[in-house]
Design a protein around this motif. Sequence first.
Motif, PDB file in Angstrom:
ATOM      1  N   ILE A 162       0.781  -1.284  -0.082  1.00 41.35           N
ATOM      2  CA  ILE A 162       0.014   0.004   0.131  1.00 41.35           C
ATOM      3  C   ILE A 162       0.934   1.454   0.090  1.00 41.35           C
ATOM      4  O   ILE A 162       0.306   2.364  -0.569  1.00 41.35           O
ATOM      5  N   PHE A 163       2.224   1.144   0.914  1.00 36.00           N
ATOM      6  CA  PHE A 163       2.817   2.403   1.166  1.00 36.00           C
ATOM      7  C   PHE A 163       3.136   3.196  -0.222  1.00 36.00           C
ATOM      8  O   PHE A 163       2.867   4.358  -0.205  1.00 36.00           O
ATOM      9  N   PRO A 164       3.687   2.608  -1.234  1.00 39.34           N
ATOM     10  CA  PRO A 164       4.245   3.315  -2.486  1.00 39.34           C
ATOM     11  C   PRO A 164       2.977   3.917  -3.361  1.00 39.34           C
ATOM     12  O   PRO A 164       3.240   4.904  -3.985  1.00 39.34           O
ATOM     13  N   PHE A 165       1.664   3.622  -3.231  1.00 39.11           N
ATOM     14  CA  PHE A 165       0.833   4.354  -3.626  1.00 39.11           C
ATOM     15  C   PHE A 165       0.529   5.602  -2.876  1.00 39.11           C
ATOM     16  O   PHE A 165      -0.013   6.815  -3.371  1.00 39.11           O
ATOM     17  N   VAL A 166       0.360   5.580  -1.398  1.00 40.65           N
ATOM     18  CA  VAL A 166      -0.164   6.573  -0.489  1.00 40.65           C
ATOM     19  C   VAL A 166       0.850   7.641  -0.583  1.00 40.65           C
ATOM     20  O   VAL A 166       0.635   8.698  -0.412  1.00 40.65           O
ATOM     21  N   SER A 167       2.156   6.899  -0.769  1.00 44.65           N
ATOM     22  CA  SER A 167       3.418   7.990  -0.755  1.00 44.65           C
ATOM     23  C   SER A 167       4.063   8.644  -2.094  1.00 44.65           C
ATOM     24  O   SER A 167       5.086   8.909  -2.332  1.00 44.65           O
ATOM     25  N   PRO A 169       3.499  10.859  -4.268  1.00 43.81           N
ATOM     26  CA  PRO A 169       4.260  12.299  -4.631  1.00 43.81           C
ATOM     27  C   PRO A 169       5.511  12.253  -3.879  1.00 43.81           C
ATOM     28  O   PRO A 169       6.427  13.197  -4.762  1.00 43.81           O
ATOM     29  N   ILE A 170       5.709  12.036  -2.886  1.00 44.87           N
ATOM     30  CA  ILE A 170       7.186  12.219  -2.182  1.00 44.87           C
ATOM     31  C   ILE A 170       8.108  11.347  -2.577  1.00 44.87           C
ATOM     32  O   ILE A 170       9.204  11.511  -2.953  1.00 44.87           O
ATOM     33  N   LEU A 171       7.557  10.141  -2.770  1.00 46.87           N
ATOM     34  CA  LEU A 171       8.561   8.912  -3.422  1.00 46.87           C
ATOM     35  C   LEU A 171       9.047   9.444  -4.773  1.00 46.87           C
ATOM     36  O   LEU A 171      10.218   9.227  -4.909  1.00 46.87           O
ATOM     37  N   LYS A 172       8.335  10.017  -5.556  1.00 53.09           N
ATOM     38  CA  LYS A 172       8.619  10.245  -6.859  1.00 53.09           C
ATOM     39  C   LYS A 172       9.748  11.338  -6.894  1.00 53.09           C
ATOM     40  O   LYS A 172      10.743  11.290  -7.749  1.00 53.09           O
ATOM     41  N   GLU A 173       9.577  12.163  -6.149  1.00 54.60           N
ATOM     42  CA  GLU A 173      10.771  13.228  -5.932  1.00 54.60           C
ATOM     43  C   GLU A 173      11.906  12.637  -5.329  1.00 54.60           C
ATOM     44  O   GLU A 173      13.166  13.022  -5.687  1.00 54.60           O
ATOM     45  N   TYR A 182       7.900   5.989 -12.655  1.00 53.25           N
ATOM     46  CA  TYR A 182       7.094   5.577 -11.323  1.00 53.25           C
ATOM     47  C   TYR A 182       6.193   4.657 -11.536  1.00 53.25           C
ATOM     48  O   TYR A 182       6.128   3.443 -10.619  1.00 53.25           O
ATOM     49  N   HIS A 183       5.357   4.509 -12.510  1.00 52.82           N
ATOM     50  CA  HIS A 183       4.376   3.292 -12.915  1.00 52.82           C
ATOM     51  C   HIS A 183       5.088   2.151 -13.251  1.00 52.82           C
ATOM     52  O   HIS A 183       4.631   1.055 -12.921  1.00 52.82           O
TER      53      HIS A 183
ATOM     54  N   THR B 118       7.892  20.953  -5.303  1.00 49.20           N
ATOM     55  CA  THR B 118       8.750  21.444  -5.959  1.00 49.20           C
ATOM     56  C   THR B 118       9.305  22.784  -5.121  1.00 49.20           C
ATOM     57  O   THR B 118      10.536  23.166  -5.679  1.00 49.20           O
ATOM     58  N   LYS B 119       8.570  23.326  -4.056  1.00 44.52           N
ATOM     59  CA  LYS B 119       9.276  24.444  -3.453  1.00 44.52           C
ATOM     60  C   LYS B 119      10.227  23.880  -2.497  1.00 44.52           C
ATOM     61  O   LYS B 119      10.905  24.691  -1.554  1.00 44.52           O
ATOM     62  N   LEU B 120      10.327  22.587  -2.248  1.00 50.34           N
ATOM     63  CA  LEU B 120      11.227  22.097  -1.335  1.00 50.34           C
ATOM     64  C   LEU B 120      12.270  21.540  -1.921  1.00 50.34           C
ATOM     65  O   LEU B 120      13.478  21.496  -1.181  1.00 50.34           O
ATOM     66  N   ILE B 121      12.524  21.123  -3.181  1.00 54.89           N
ATOM     67  CA  ILE B 121      13.655  20.216  -3.627  1.00 54.89           C
ATOM     68  C   ILE B 121      14.728  21.065  -3.717  1.00 54.89           C
ATOM     69  O   ILE B 121      15.965  20.351  -3.795  1.00 54.89           O
ATOM     70  N   THR B 122      14.735  22.389  -3.873  1.00 62.06           N
ATOM     71  CA  THR B 122      15.989  23.118  -3.802  1.00 62.06           C
ATOM     72  C   THR B 122      16.878  23.257  -2.812  1.00 62.06           C
ATOM     73  O   THR B 122      18.029  23.596  -2.537  1.00 62.06           O
ATOM     74  N   ASN B 123      16.097  22.848  -1.423  1.00 59.18           N
ATOM     75  CA  ASN B 123      16.685  22.947  -0.197  1.00 59.18           C
ATOM     76  C   ASN B 123      17.922  22.138  -0.007  1.00 59.18           C
ATOM     77  O   ASN B 123      17.632  20.777  -0.370  1.00 59.18           O
TER      78      ASN B 123
END
Lengths: 203, 203
Positions: A162-167, A169-173, A182-183, B118-123
């Motif tokens: 489950i975690f990879p779906f819930v997170s 946005p942050i995991l992608k970055e 990511y898919h 995106t506002k965080l990744i430059t940190n």
Amino acid sequence: MAKEKDVTTETEILNAAKRVFQQKGMDGARMQEIADEAGINKALLHYYFRSKQLLFEAVFKSLFFVLAPEINKILNDDSSIFDKIKNFTNNYISFVIKHPFLPNFIIQELNRNPEFITKLITNQYFPNIENFKNTVKKEINEGIIKPIKPEQLFINVLALNIFPFVSKPILKEFLKLNDKQYHQLLEDRKTEVADFIINSIKI
Amino acid sequence: MAKEKDVTTETEILNAAKRVFQQKGMDGARMQEIADEAGINKALLHYYFRSKQLLFEAVFKSLFFVLAPEINKILNDDSSIFDKIKNFTNNYISFVIKHPFLPNFIIQELNRNPEFITKLITNQYFPNIENFKNTVKKEINEGIIKPIKPEQLFINVLALNIFPFVSKPILKEFLKLNDKQYHQLLEDRKTEVADFIINSIKI
DNA sequence: ATTTGGTTTAACCATTTGGTTAACAAATCT
DNA sequence: AGATTTGTTAACCAAATGGTTAAACCAAAT
């Protein structure tokens, strides 16, 4: 009166509400937006569901019991632990790719109002872990898998799936991946996750 | 003017806002509640932070960079993979027991508005995974651990550590545990999780 | 055709909510 | 001390929001 149309409108409202609540949550959703999404007047929402709270509860219950059968797939079949894990992992990831907002919605709303879950546990389809616990204990005794608390194994299986779906946005970055990459990574997990778990517990 | 008091009030507002936003989220939080929590007039919030959106962004950034160093602990040290995993698991679970709303807040708000990251990744303290990837690859080449994509291993580590906190309400019911029992289960995971991962990848 | 019952809508209402204003209080400066 | 800047508050405002109402609508029964 229009019995046929009747059901259609109520269902239409519920579907619209599901879409909006899933994406915006109880606090972020607006009755007007749900009405627009359903293509009807705002007063009709109240005609069928009385209040935002009651509409939300109808949506939540309905969506919870879309997710519950997926969880039950690992709990209530009679195959071996290894097969349970393989099947669940493969099925679940496919399922969530089709319902990308669902796990996060359930988790978020239960954190907002944890007492709400008491309204669900009496339902016959509420997941029950007993069978899973017994299977794990049995296979430990038979020397098929290493000793592990069934509860911990259960949490691990859910977490890894489950975690990879819930997170997302942050995991992608963190991983610097675009949507397509990511898919692909999620697709890979259909087998990766099962292997990872089985490697850990097999003797 | 009161330089001392100045900073104190601004900090007091930020702390109050952190508490409220963490528990209620952007949509559920009310400016009045934050003012009450800080023990000041609502207008002061706007005097210091202009708008709810800007106050929220200040809170989010601040809280994100409370969490980020915890993630960096597994990424930016030079120990072996096994030690990284052991240390991270032990530290992280202790950390989140002290900040129980934090992971869920970050995840929820980034799902609500993914562009915000995106506002965080430059940190400079934004987690960077390169070092971790290199260490994993090196240890695979040296035959210490089995082949695994570093990204998948990273996700697995985070999932196993973070998920039990994010999904506490539902897991408690699935496992039929009270608060004390669930807390004990989390304590057990300080070592369980590391063992589980290491068992899976060691040769 | 008229009545009847549920269905749907436009308009409306009360409250909440983020935000502003103007006056007051307290430091700081000269 | 008096002027000036900064901090703080009570009162206020406009927009948004959940909810209500009364009338219109429409299909089926009489």
